[in-house]
Design an enzyme around this catalytic site. Structure first.
Site, PDB file in Angstrom:
ATOM      1  N   GLU A  72     126.553  20.858 -38.523  1.00  0.00           N
ATOM      2  CA  GLU A  72     126.845  21.826 -37.460  1.00  0.00           C
ATOM      3  C   GLU A  72     128.286  21.735 -36.957  1.00  0.00           C
ATOM      4  OE1 GLU A  72     124.088  20.088 -37.791  1.00  0.00           O
ATOM      5  OE2 GLU A  72     122.648  21.707 -38.131  1.00  0.00           O
ATOM      6  N   ILE A 100     122.279  21.981 -32.128  1.00  0.00           N
ATOM      7  CA  ILE A 100     123.664  22.338 -31.807  1.00  0.00           C
ATOM      8  C   ILE A 100     124.479  21.085 -31.475  1.00  0.00           C
ATOM      9  CG2 ILE A 100     123.438  22.715 -29.292  1.00  0.00           C
ATOM     10  CD1 ILE A 100     125.088  25.335 -29.747  1.00  0.00           C
ATOM     11  N   PRO A 138     125.344  18.139 -32.887  1.00  0.00           N
ATOM     12  CA  PRO A 138     126.468  17.614 -33.688  1.00  0.00           C
ATOM     13  C   PRO A 138     127.751  18.428 -33.498  1.00  0.00           C
ATOM     14  CG  PRO A 138     124.488  17.772 -35.023  1.00  0.00           C
ATOM     15  CD  PRO A 138     124.187  18.470 -33.724  1.00  0.00           C
ATOM     16  N   HIS A 173     112.155  22.302 -31.841  1.00  0.00           N
ATOM     17  CA  HIS A 173     112.326  23.729 -32.165  1.00  0.00           C
ATOM     18  C   HIS A 173     112.069  24.567 -30.931  1.00  0.00           C
ATOM     19  CE1 HIS A 173     111.586  21.932 -36.133  1.00  0.00           C
ATOM     20  NE2 HIS A 173     112.355  22.900 -36.590  1.00  0.00           N
TER      21      HIS A 173
END
Ligand SMILES: Cc1ncc(C[n+]2csc(CCOP(=O)(O)OP(=O)(O)O)c2C)c(N)n1
Length: 706
Positions: free
Chosen positions: A437, A464, A466, A507
């Site tokens: 990412e 998100i 990283p 998720h």
């Protein structure tokens, strides 16, 4: 090296005349004397930070002589003073940065000195996190390739050179950062025109290279990267450096692939003025380093080969001294930024996405369709309008293998938002990224510094993180820290949120408030198909970085479908929409809580409670005027969001309502949000954790009855 001398005045060594060689010496001395001057000024508290390029001068002047200023692109490390001098940055400009002057071309007093930046020379603004710049360089090099391959981009021939290269440098310690390996990966998989220089001074502050790198030799590890030219040299030896840089640059310019030069240098002035290397480096090691100092070494060469006498060198040193002192006096007298300018350049001063220019009427067409269809169509239309738009991320292409594309329907994203884009616009504009990412966001930043318009996808909000360093320290700060000379208006599309019945902790996450805490980024969060189209178009056409949050649960609902509002439809940021009129309680909400709040409002009606529902639509900026106006009528407010209550964005709104609208309130401000725990997999647990209509209804009733 054996010098080929044609007599004292016409000496040619590796193609350099005597005058050239004296000029090399002068730049090295100038670099060192500037460090010395800054150290003096710091000790006098006239500047506030100092980090030196001492010991790195030889390889950097060699790099500067090899590369082309204002033609190639540069992402220099904070030790790269000698390179920047060679490229054309003046001592005065460097000292303007040191004193934090208003007209410092690198940053206008925003960023520490030695964090180079200069638009005239293609030196892109540097930050302080070690290693982030390497991904920007990858994106920057890629941008040149994209300009060369996408003929629809207007004036593209002015934006690249067929044999340009992008230079990026870093320390050996910084090669331990994961992002650096992400950069090597992409540089080699795409065979990009990149030249990496690692300036290895053996230590990262006090940590020796053996702790950083297995075997203590970074070039040894990199030799297995396909297509990468690797060289390892003594970077205190000017001629060895020059030859290595020329060879590497030649390899890149002839498009054989990226190149990597590992230069062993020394660091005689400790890490910075805040460090004392005597604490961890024994005297013998320091003395051995001192014997390799590139400046006395080069002076010795000049004298030994009869190119200069000790007196010639003394004259150069005196001349440099005078230049540095003059520059310092001038810089110390330079105007400082006014205190009132502190907020300038957080966002674009030229394009205001909340302005009337972004308020365009809808021209609806077709049957009502989902948010997925609206976003996909908007991307297609915007890409047709602006060939600078590139789309990449994990799984966003239809099929990376060219030969497969005609044989398959295409993937187009795990949620299908980008389906068909590659087929329409080709794989130079729509392509898959590696599973990394930071790589996605870092490259996008580099491309945006060259005026491409990346619209990238992070596959799930939960992943998100990283990229957080790239977002928080780079994307949001590029404009500010460079004094508005560089910007990176990237759009990051991110599927977010829960209510998936089985999404689990990884998720289902929310967390928009974390990004609202990063000045410099805009945040849009549509609740329906039409808003998604209008807000995405504004995001793409505005000049700031935008985090575009797409709720996964809202992607394919029937209640939020809409007719496609046309190719020019935009919604200004910071403009809430009143989704329901009401007199007794105002619910301020966004995302998936809009529908839940509307349902709660219908229920409340049965109790004779009249509820207004305000969909904020964007979080940064948010529509304070609308909140104030509607609260003035209801005098009661509930803030409902999906994110956890603690430190959710509702906390910010509640504090501001309490602080500024207290006299309007007839009841305490109430917040509805998720429990302060991860979102569990079991659907019953998920339901208990995430806020439901019933929770909003309860808050409405409690507020109304208070
Ligand atoms: C991501 C990050 N972590 C830590 C730091 C603090 N820091 C600044 S420079 C530095 C050492 C860098 O060493 P190296 O890359 O070898 O370069 P050198 O300073 O030795 O030239 C550290 C740890 C930082 N700036 N960024």
């Amino acid at each position: 090296m054996k010098a080929v001398l044609n007599g004292r005045d016409a000496a040619v060594v590796d193609g350099l005349q005597r005058d050239d060689l004296l000029a090399v010496y002068r730049v090295m001395v100038l670099s060192r004397k500037l460090d010395d001057k800054e150290i003096q000024l710091k000790n006098q508290s006239q500047i506030f930070f100092q980090i030196s390029g001492a010991g790195h001068e030889a390889v950097l002047v060699a790099a500067g002589l090899t590369l082309r200023t204002g033609y190639d692109w540069f992402f220099p490390y904070y030790r790269d003073r000698a390179l920047c001098l060679q490229l054309g940055v003046t001592p005065y400009e460097m000292l303007l940065a040191a004193v934090g002057a208003k007209d410092d071309p690198a940053s206008g007093g925003r960023q520490m000195p030695s964090h180079w930046g200069h638009t005239a020379f293609n030196i892109v603004s540097g930050s302080s996190p070690t290693g982030t710049q390497v991904l920007h360089a990858v994106g920057n090099a890629e941008a040149g390739v994209i300009y060369s391959r996408v003929p629809q981009i207007p004036d593209r021939e002015l934006k690249y050179h067929p044999d340009e290269l992008t230079y990026v440098s870093l320390g050996e310690g910084a090669t331990s950062e994961g992002e650096v390996w992400e950069a090597f990966n992409t540089a080699c998989t795409k065979r990009l025109p990149l030249l990496f220089l690692v300036e290895d001074n053996g230590y990262a502050i006090s940590v020796p290279v053996e702790v950083q790198t297995p075997g203590g030799d970074i070039s040894r590890l990199l030799r297995s990267f396909p297509g990468l030219h690797v060289d390892s040299i003594d970077g205190t030896d000017f001629f060895a450096s020059l030859r290595a840089m020329r060879e590497a640059a030649d390899y890149v310019r002839t498009r054989q692939g990226p190149a990597f030069v590992h230069a062993r240098v020394i660091r005689p002035y400790s890490h910075s003025l805040s460090d004392d290397e005597k604490l961890y480096k024994p005297p013998a090691e320091r003395e051995a380093e001192a014997r390799r100092d590139p400046i006395p070494r080069f002076a010795e060469f000049l004298k030994k080969d009869g190119l200069a006498t000790a007196e010639d060198l003394a004259v150069i040193a005196a001349d440099v001294e005078r230049e540095v002192n003059d520059a310092a006096l001038k810089a110390l007298a330079a105007a400082k930024p006014s205190r009132t300018s502190a907020m300038l350049w957080v966002y674009s001063p030229d394009v205001d996405p909340s302005s009337a220019a972004f308020d365009t009427p809808a021209v609806p067409e077709g049957k009502p369709d989902t948010m997925v269809a609206a976003i996909n169509r908007t991307l297609k239309d915007e890409m047709a309008r602006d060939a600078r738009i590139v789309v990449f991320g994990e799984d966003v292409a239809d099929a990376s293998k060219k030969e497969s594309l005609p044989l398959v329907p295409g993937k187009g994203g795990v949620f299908k938002l980008t389906h068909g884009l590659q087929r329409l616009y080709g794989d130079d504009r729509v392509f898959n990224a590696p599973l990394a990412e930071a790589n996605i966001v870092g490259r996008a930043i580099g491309m945006a510094t060259r005026k491409l318009k990346p619209v990238v996808e992070i596959q799930f909000f939960d992943y998100i993180w990283p990229a957080m360093m790239q977002i928080r320290d780079e994307m949001t700060m590029m404009r500010y820290r460079s004094g508005n000379t560089w910007s990176c208006p990237v759009v990051i599309r991110v599927p977010i949120g829960g209510y998936l019945r089985g999404g689990g902790p990884y998720h289902s996450q929310s967390g928009e408030s974390i990004f609202a805490h990063c000045p410099g980024i805009r945040i849009a969060y549509p609740s329906n198909a039409v808003d998604a189209a209008g807000l995405l178009r504004t995001a793409i056409r505005c000049d700031d970085p935008v985090l575009f949050l797409e709720h996964k649960h809202l992607y394919r609902q029937t209640y939020n479908k809409g007719e496609y509002p046309g190719k020019e439809f935009m919604i200004p940021f910071g403009r809430a929409r009143l989704r329901r009129e009401g007199d007794h309680v105002l619910v301020v909400t966004w995302g998936a809580l809009v529908q839940r709040s509307l349902l709660a409002a219908q229920q409340a009606e049965k109790d004779q409670i009249s509820v207004a529902v305000l969909d904020l639509r964007t979080i940064v900026p948010y529509d304070w005027d609308a909140i104030r106006t509607h609260l003035a009528r209801t005098n009661r407010i509930v803030i409902a969001h999906e994110d956890q209550v603690t430190c959710g964005f509702g906390a910010e709104l509640a504090a501001r309502v309490a602080g500024e609208l207290f006299e309007h309130l007839d009841a305490p401000v109430r917040r509805v949000g998720a429990l302060d725990c991860p979102v569990a997999y079991n659907p019953d647990l998920e339901e208990a954790i995430l806020p439901q209509s019933a929770d909003v209804l309860k808050a409405i009733r409690d507020t109304a009855r208070y």
